[in-house]
Design an enzyme around this catalytic site. Structure first.
Site, mmCIF file in Angstrom:
data_model
loop_
_atom_site.group_PDB
_atom_site.id
_atom_site.type_symbol
_atom_site.label_atom_id
_atom_site.label_comp_id
_atom_site.label_asym_id
_atom_site.label_seq_id
_atom_site.Cartn_x
_atom_site.Cartn_y
_atom_site.Cartn_z
ATOM 1 N N LYS A 182 122.510 38.177 46.835
ATOM 2 C CA LYS A 182 123.570 37.263 47.430
ATOM 3 C C LYS A 182 123.502 37.921 48.951
ATOM 4 O O LYS A 182 123.153 39.178 48.986
ATOM 5 C CB LYS A 182 124.817 37.188 46.920
ATOM 6 C CG LYS A 182 125.066 36.635 45.355
ATOM 7 C CD LYS A 182 125.967 35.811 45.416
ATOM 8 C CE LYS A 182 125.769 35.095 43.996
ATOM 9 N NZ LYS A 182 125.335 33.923 43.618
ATOM 10 N N HIS A 241 117.171 32.149 35.456
ATOM 11 C CA HIS A 241 116.545 31.615 36.539
ATOM 12 C C HIS A 241 115.256 32.135 36.618
ATOM 13 O O HIS A 241 114.019 31.594 36.664
ATOM 14 C CB HIS A 241 117.217 31.337 37.603
ATOM 15 C CG HIS A 241 118.357 30.628 37.673
ATOM 16 N ND1 HIS A 241 118.978 29.716 36.544
ATOM 17 C CD2 HIS A 241 119.899 30.946 38.203
ATOM 18 C CE1 HIS A 241 120.069 29.149 36.896
ATOM 19 N NE2 HIS A 241 120.442 29.898 37.687
ATOM 20 N N ARG A 262 142.577 20.622 30.342
ATOM 21 C CA ARG A 262 143.972 20.962 29.963
ATOM 22 C C ARG A 262 145.138 20.057 30.689
ATOM 23 O O ARG A 262 146.190 19.913 30.248
ATOM 24 C CB ARG A 262 144.147 22.337 29.913
ATOM 25 C CG ARG A 262 144.107 22.832 28.403
ATOM 26 C CD ARG A 262 144.531 24.410 28.207
ATOM 27 N NE ARG A 262 143.610 25.211 28.940
ATOM 28 C CZ ARG A 262 143.510 26.544 28.967
ATOM 29 N NH1 ARG A 262 144.479 27.028 27.971
ATOM 30 N NH2 ARG A 262 142.608 27.174 29.779
ATOM 31 N N LYS A 298 125.147 27.665 31.322
ATOM 32 C CA LYS A 298 124.879 29.090 31.290
ATOM 33 C C LYS A 298 126.268 29.758 32.035
ATOM 34 O O LYS A 298 126.697 29.027 32.758
ATOM 35 C CB LYS A 298 123.627 29.448 32.153
ATOM 36 C CG LYS A 298 123.753 29.250 33.819
ATOM 37 C CD LYS A 298 122.833 30.012 34.493
ATOM 38 C CE LYS A 298 123.330 31.585 34.968
ATOM 39 N NZ LYS A 298 124.152 31.554 36.234
HETATM 40 C C1 BG6 Z 1 123.844 29.761 39.550
HETATM 41 C C2 BG6 Z 1 124.484 31.104 39.634
HETATM 42 O O1 BG6 Z 1 123.252 29.805 38.001
HETATM 43 O O2 BG6 Z 1 122.750 29.687 40.462
HETATM 44 C C3 BG6 Z 1 124.826 31.313 41.043
HETATM 45 O O3 BG6 Z 1 125.675 31.470 38.756
HETATM 46 C C4 BG6 Z 1 123.940 31.036 42.042
HETATM 47 O O4 BG6 Z 1 125.527 32.497 41.411
HETATM 48 C C5 BG6 Z 1 123.243 29.545 41.746
HETATM 49 O O5 BG6 Z 1 124.485 30.872 43.407
HETATM 50 C C6 BG6 Z 1 122.013 29.377 42.723
HETATM 51 O O6 BG6 Z 1 121.517 28.045 42.340
HETATM 52 P P1 BG6 Z 1 120.713 27.236 43.489
HETATM 53 O O7 BG6 Z 1 120.626 26.173 42.987
HETATM 54 O O8 BG6 Z 1 121.738 27.066 44.651
HETATM 55 O O9 BG6 Z 1 119.608 28.085 43.972
#
Ligand code: BG6
Length: 491
Positions: A339, A241, A50, A149
């Protein structure tokens, strides 16, 4: 070394181009593939958002992500040449169609050229953007749409998104990203399982005691807290995931690696996942939230302080899942993600059953069942723990030792980032690395069940100090089954 095969020339429109994902992942991914000679020169990249920016402004901003630190003169020169393919268009993707004419003009009119639309946008506007793409006649026979996603925030919203997108694009032109499927080690799971004879005969409840899947991050929710606080770990990580990883571990051998053959087998696993309801939730799920602590040697705030108010969003979740089918009856799949955990690591651990009869004398040491550790990141590798005899005189002494395959030592090369691989897969039309509509919706149905059970039942969010392995209740989840989580050091 595998030969790098260039893809067909293509045009890509990135909606949400000023956002974090586009600047941090997508533009750098395209740059790196271009540097490797995989993207033909007559390809075009149109960054759309935008903000009223000039192409030069956008290139400057995007360059900050690519030319970090002391980028070499060679890299700067490559960036300058790469950005000749890049145009910025100010487009209001939601409203009165402002900017769509300019966007159309920036694209190659040849209908035979592959055209990608990448929606790095909130899923709530996927439908209206697709409608606008259709209304403005941008959708050509060779167009593909890429959806980031989350696809919705529950089953119903996912279905709405899928229906809205499906009105403009056929299912075989829709590429739903789960970036874990683009990771080298995740792709290797299929090869490990189905290109080796050794594992498959024991890959079932006869040979396997249980499976652990851990995706731990040391970072906190940080700047994304406004999105994250509405999502939580279950929606953000498990629905996509972790369930995708579980599917790859648990699926039956597909007849081929053709996309729908693989997706059909993954779907069967998702459908066989035992539903967790308000009666079982307290025994099957642990929710946690990090409080202040020490992470990566620095003192960090708790999640509630980051968000600025008390909240019951889970930043950690551990689940005891079960798959109700012939192969997996009675084998728990323990999933955990969080996290601000002790370290960043993603791994799958397959714990085999003990040998049926122990013939070794009691003082030789403990006989331990075999364990397969598939390390997805970092330090990618595969490790098989075996019992051996400690060499030397003085009778039998047992040792539990690893047969170790370290990708870094064995292959000596860097792999492309997941987004690089996924973007090239979209251009190639390889749907196998993307989620089909029914997979996404079935995964939501299962996680929705857990969320409903949280609402119905008394499911506290347990606090854990940042920089640890999560709340102690997560250990009890396995402790009740006489098992324990294996971590990087004990695995
Ligand atoms: C994302 C999540 O899909 O995957 C994040 O929204 C997360 O919260 C991330 O940190 C982790 O991905 P990777 O590749 O760093 O393991």
């Amino acid at each position: 070394m595998a030969e790098l095969v260039p893809v067909e020339p293509f045009d890509i429109v990135i909606f949400g181009a000023t956002g974090d994902l586009a600047r941090r992942k997508l533009v750098p991914a395209l740059f790196h593939r271009w540097c490797d000679g995989q993207i033909p020169e007559n390809s075009r990249i149109v960054a759309a958002a935008r903000d009223e920016l000039s192409t030069a402004d956008y290139i400057k901003r995007a360059g900050e992500m690519v030319l970090t630190g002391g980028a070499s003169a060679e890299r700067r020169d490559a960036w300058a040449r790469f950005t000749q393919h890049l145009t910025y268009c100010a487009v209001d993707a939601t409203a009165d169609g402002k900017g769509w004419g300019e966007l159309k003009a920036a694209l190659d009119p040849d209908p035979k050229k592959i055209r990608l639309f990448y929606l790095a946008l909130p899923p709530s506007i996927y439908g209206s953007v697709c409608d606008a793409i259709g209304e403005h006649g941008l959708n050509t026979p060779r167009s593909r749409i890429v959806l980031e996603k989350p696809i919705g925030h529950d089953f119903h919203s996912a279905r709405q998104v899928n229906e809205a997108v499906g009105r403009v694009f056929p299912e075989n032109a829709i590429f739903r990203i789960d970036h874990y499927l683009g990771k080298e080690t995740v792709q290797n799971l299929l090869i490990l399982r189905f290109a080796n004879m050794l594992l498959e005969p024991v890959w079932n409840s006869g040979g396997i005691d249980h499976v652990q899947i851990t995706v731990a991050e040391s970072l906190g929710a940080g700047k994304r807290a406004s999105y994250y606080d509405r999502a939580g770990a279950l929606r953000d990580m498990v629905q996509n995931h972790l369930l995708q990883l579980l599917c790859l571990v648990a699926m039956e051998p597909p007849a081929s690696l053709e996309a729908d053959a693989v997706r059909a087998e993954k779907l069967k696993v998702l459908r066989a996942l035992r539903r967790i309801d308000s009666k079982s939730v307290n025994k099957a799920v642990v929710r946690g939230q990090y409080e202040a602590g020490v992470s990566d040697r620095e003192s960090v705030e708790g999640y509630a302080e980051e968000v600025g108010e008390a909240t019951d969003t889970e930043t950690f979740v551990a689940i005891r899942g079960e798959i109700d089918n012939w192969r997996w009856a009675g084998v728990p799949f323990y999933l955990r993600t969080g996290k601000r955990m002790r370290s960043r690591r993603s791994e799958i651990i397959i714990q085999f059953k003990p040998v049926p009869h122990d013939i070794i004398q009691a003082d030789a040491g403990a006989l331990q069942p075999n364990r397969l550790v598939i390390r997805l990141q970092p330090d990618e590798g595969v490790k098989l723990m075996l019992m051996t005899k400690d060499p030397g005189p003085g009778g039998v002494r047992l040792r539990y030792v690893p047969l170790n395959l370290s990708f870094a030592d064995e292959f000596e090369k860097d792999y492309p980032d997941a987004y690089e691989r996924l973007l090239m897969a979209v251009v190639r039309g390889n749907l196998g690395l993307f989620m089909r509509r029914d997979e996404v919706e079935t995964a939501w149905r299962w996680t929705d069940g857990i969320i409903a059970a949280w609402h119905d039942g008394d499911c506290p969010v347990h606090l854990y100090p940042a920089g640890t392995d999560g709340p102690t209740q997560a250990s009890l989840l396995l402790g009740r089954d006489d098992r324990e989580w294996f971590d990087a050091d004990t695995a």
